[in-house]
Design a protein around this motif. Structure first.
Motif, short mmCIF file in Angstrom:
data_model
loop_
_atom_site.label_atom_id
_atom_site.label_comp_id
_atom_site.label_asym_id
_atom_site.label_seq_id
_atom_site.Cartn_x
_atom_site.Cartn_y
_atom_site.Cartn_z
N GLU A 4 0.82 -1.21 0.00
CA GLU A 4 0.00 0.00 0.00
C GLU A 4 0.85 1.26 0.00
O GLU A 4 0.48 2.27 -0.60
N ASN A 5 2.00 1.21 0.65
CA ASN A 5 2.88 2.38 0.69
C ASN A 5 4.23 1.95 1.25
O ASN A 5 4.43 0.79 1.63
N VAL A 6 5.15 2.90 1.32
CA VAL A 6 6.50 2.61 1.81
C VAL A 6 6.49 2.22 3.27
O VAL A 6 7.32 1.40 3.70
N THR A 7 5.58 2.76 4.05
CA THR A 7 5.50 2.37 5.46
C THR A 7 5.29 0.88 5.59
O THR A 7 5.93 0.20 6.41
N GLU A 8 4.38 0.33 4.77
CA GLU A 8 4.18 -1.12 4.78
C GLU A 8 5.43 -1.84 4.26
O GLU A 8 5.85 -2.86 4.82
N GLY A 9 6.02 -1.32 3.19
CA GLY A 9 7.20 -1.96 2.63
C GLY A 9 8.35 -2.06 3.62
O GLY A 9 9.01 -3.10 3.73
N VAL A 54 9.31 5.81 9.36
CA VAL A 54 10.38 4.82 9.22
C VAL A 54 11.12 4.68 10.54
O VAL A 54 11.46 3.57 10.98
N GLY A 55 11.39 5.80 11.19
CA GLY A 55 12.03 5.74 12.50
C GLY A 55 11.18 5.00 13.51
O GLY A 55 11.69 4.22 14.33
N ILE A 56 9.86 5.23 13.47
CA ILE A 56 8.95 4.53 14.37
C ILE A 56 9.00 3.03 14.12
O ILE A 56 9.07 2.21 15.05
N ALA A 57 8.98 2.62 12.84
CA ALA A 57 9.03 1.20 12.49
C ALA A 57 10.33 0.56 12.98
O ALA A 57 10.34 -0.56 13.48
N ALA A 58 11.44 1.28 12.82
CA ALA A 58 12.73 0.75 13.25
C ALA A 58 12.76 0.56 14.76
O ALA A 58 13.24 -0.47 15.27
N ARG A 59 12.24 1.53 15.50
CA ARG A 59 12.25 1.42 16.96
C ARG A 59 11.33 0.31 17.44
O ARG A 59 11.65 -0.41 18.40
N ARG A 60 10.19 0.15 16.78
CA ARG A 60 9.28 -0.92 17.19
C ARG A 60 9.89 -2.30 16.93
O ARG A 60 9.84 -3.19 17.78
N ARG A 61 10.50 -2.46 15.75
CA ARG A 61 11.12 -3.76 15.42
C ARG A 61 12.27 -4.04 16.38
O ARG A 61 12.45 -5.17 16.85
N ALA A 62 13.07 -3.02 16.66
CA ALA A 62 14.18 -3.21 17.59
C ALA A 62 13.68 -3.57 18.98
O ALA A 62 14.22 -4.47 19.63
N LEU A 108 30.29 -4.59 4.33
CA LEU A 108 30.40 -4.65 5.78
C LEU A 108 29.43 -5.68 6.37
O LEU A 108 29.33 -5.80 7.60
N GLY A 109 28.71 -6.40 5.51
CA GLY A 109 27.80 -7.43 5.99
C GLY A 109 26.50 -6.91 6.55
O GLY A 109 25.86 -7.57 7.36
N VAL A 110 26.07 -5.72 6.10
CA VAL A 110 24.85 -5.09 6.62
C VAL A 110 23.73 -5.22 5.59
O VAL A 110 23.92 -4.94 4.40
N VAL A 111 22.55 -5.60 6.05
CA VAL A 111 21.37 -5.69 5.19
C VAL A 111 20.86 -4.28 4.88
O VAL A 111 20.77 -3.43 5.78
N THR A 112 20.52 -4.03 3.62
CA THR A 112 20.12 -2.69 3.21
C THR A 112 18.62 -2.62 2.92
O THR A 112 18.07 -3.45 2.21
N VAL A 113 17.99 -1.58 3.48
CA VAL A 113 16.58 -1.28 3.23
C VAL A 113 16.50 0.16 2.74
O VAL A 113 16.87 1.08 3.47
N VAL A 114 16.05 0.35 1.50
CA VAL A 114 16.01 1.69 0.91
C VAL A 114 14.59 2.22 0.93
O VAL A 114 13.67 1.61 0.36
N ASP A 115 14.40 3.36 1.59
CA ASP A 115 13.13 4.08 1.57
C ASP A 115 13.14 4.98 0.34
O ASP A 115 13.74 6.05 0.34
#
Length: 378
Positions: free
Chosen positions: A75-80, A106-114, A179-186
């Motif tokens: 539906e949007n990037v927030t869902e993605g 995006v910051g909210i999603a990152a903090r919730r997942r963390a 560096l072995g980091v997974v990338t998520v592009v908004d």
């Protein structure tokens, strides 16, 4: 094209396309036809829905240079972003890296997942925060320098929302992968505004909106997933399509309204008829001229921008719009003063005014905004 071609109120100067986009009337009519079809015979409509969504997905994938099997509608990037974060295993002590220009949701999603995983969120401050004066090299260096041995995921913008800057996406993907980091592009603002080649970018997850600059109805976004992650994708809502795997597992949720996705290719066709490259060049040039018109008339500082982008930013007077509520209040005051819609973004010390340019805009829209701002700040 003008405001009426988008069913926009012609009495308003719409300079905030970057927030919600605008749908050409011809695309809206096509979506209305899909909805009417679904209402006439829901069983018949849903019987072929999967095939039709797949066909629409193929057209969008071709436009973005993506593998159709690695692209799903969302539906949007927030869902993605939420799907991407839920698909990456995290353990206590792991770190998610974001930057201080990240979109708020995006910051909210990152903090919730963390928080759910016992992980932490680190925020890297990009250079030039107070004046927008930073280069792609500076941004990449700052981001990569913030990686630690516990950094598992990095989320960064293709185009920053509040500050309208283009980040060096390919450079960041390559550096973070090393560096072995997974990338998520908004990439909320990338489809339509920029020429995108997802095969060349190569991010683990890349998600963008089609309803902003690609003329699709709202809500309509896409999530591109690298081959190594497709079998591990976790949809936000589990449905009967879960066993089918990605992309169907993300797309189908019973009676969800899929008509925006079916109509998305028609938005791309409007862009192609206008001339995609010519439209991008025209809009970017108008955004720059508009920024200069407002800056010269009001004395507001024009932040550095990127030549490819159809959005530009000006710094508001010190102490103005430094909170979300204050930014909303100023946005409303601008509208009631001069009938203009513009993006007012909260920012420390002094808020930001973001102006967008689309095919329905003219220089007179920016002149009208400038006159209104002079009245407000006088």
């Amino acid at each position: 094209m003008n405001a009426e071609d988008f069913r926009l109120d012609p009495s308003v100067a719409h300079l905030n396309h970057g927030s919600f986009g605008a749908v050409p009337a011809v695309v809206r009519r096509r979506q209305d036809e899909f909805r009417a079809e679904a209402d006439r015979d829901p069983d018949a409509y849903h019987a072929t829905l999967g095939e039709r969504v797949a066909k629409a997905r193929e057209e969008v994938a071709a436009f973005l240079g993506a593998d159709p099997g690695g692209l799903a509608f969302v539906e949007n990037v927030t869902e993605g972003v939420a799907v991407a974060l839920d698909s990456v295993p995290l353990a206590p002590g792991d770190r998610i890296l974001v930057c201080d220009h990240a979109y708020g949701a995006v910051g909210i999603a990152a903090r919730r997942r963390a928080g759910r995983a016992g992980a932490e969120v680190d925020t890297v401050t990009l250079p030039g925060r107070s004046d927008g004066e930073w280069s792609a090299e500076d941004a990449a260096a700052a981001f990569l320098a913030a990686v630690t041995p516990r950094t598992k995921v990095a989320i960064f913008d293709h185009v920053t929302s509040s500050t309208a800057r283009l980040l060096p996406v390919r450079r960041l993907v390559e550096g973070l992968r090393a560096l072995g980091v997974v990338t998520v592009v908004d990439a909320a603002h990338a489809p339509g505004m920029l020429e995108v080649d997802l095969g060349a970018i190569g991010a683990d997850f890349w998600t963008g909106n089609l309803h902003k600059w690609a003329f699709a109805p709202r809500p309509c976004g896409v999530l591109a997933v690298a081959p190594a992650w497709r079998a591990r994708v976790e949809p936000v809502i589990a449905s009967f399509a879960l066993e089918e795997g990605f992309p169907s597992s993300v797309e189908f949720q019973g009676t969800r309204d899929h008509t925006a996705w079916l109509a998305a290719p028609y938005g791309l066709r409007v862009l192609e008829e206008l001339g995609a490259a010519e439209t991008r060049e025209r809009n970017a040039a108008l955004a720059l001229r508009g920024q200069r018109i407002v800056a010269e008339a009001t004395g507001l500082a024009a932040w550095r921008g990127d030549a490819e982008l159809s959005m530009r930013v000006l710094r508001l007077p010190r102490g103005v719009a430094v909170t979300y509520d204050a930014a909303e209040a100023l946005s409303n005051e601008i509208f009631h003063t001069c009938g203009c819609r513009a993006g007012v973004k909260a920012w420390p010390d002094a808020g930001l005014l973001r102006v967008s340019a689309q095919v329905y805009n003219r220089e007179s829209d920016f002149e009208r905004l400038a006159a209104g701002l002079r009245s407000i700040f006088s």
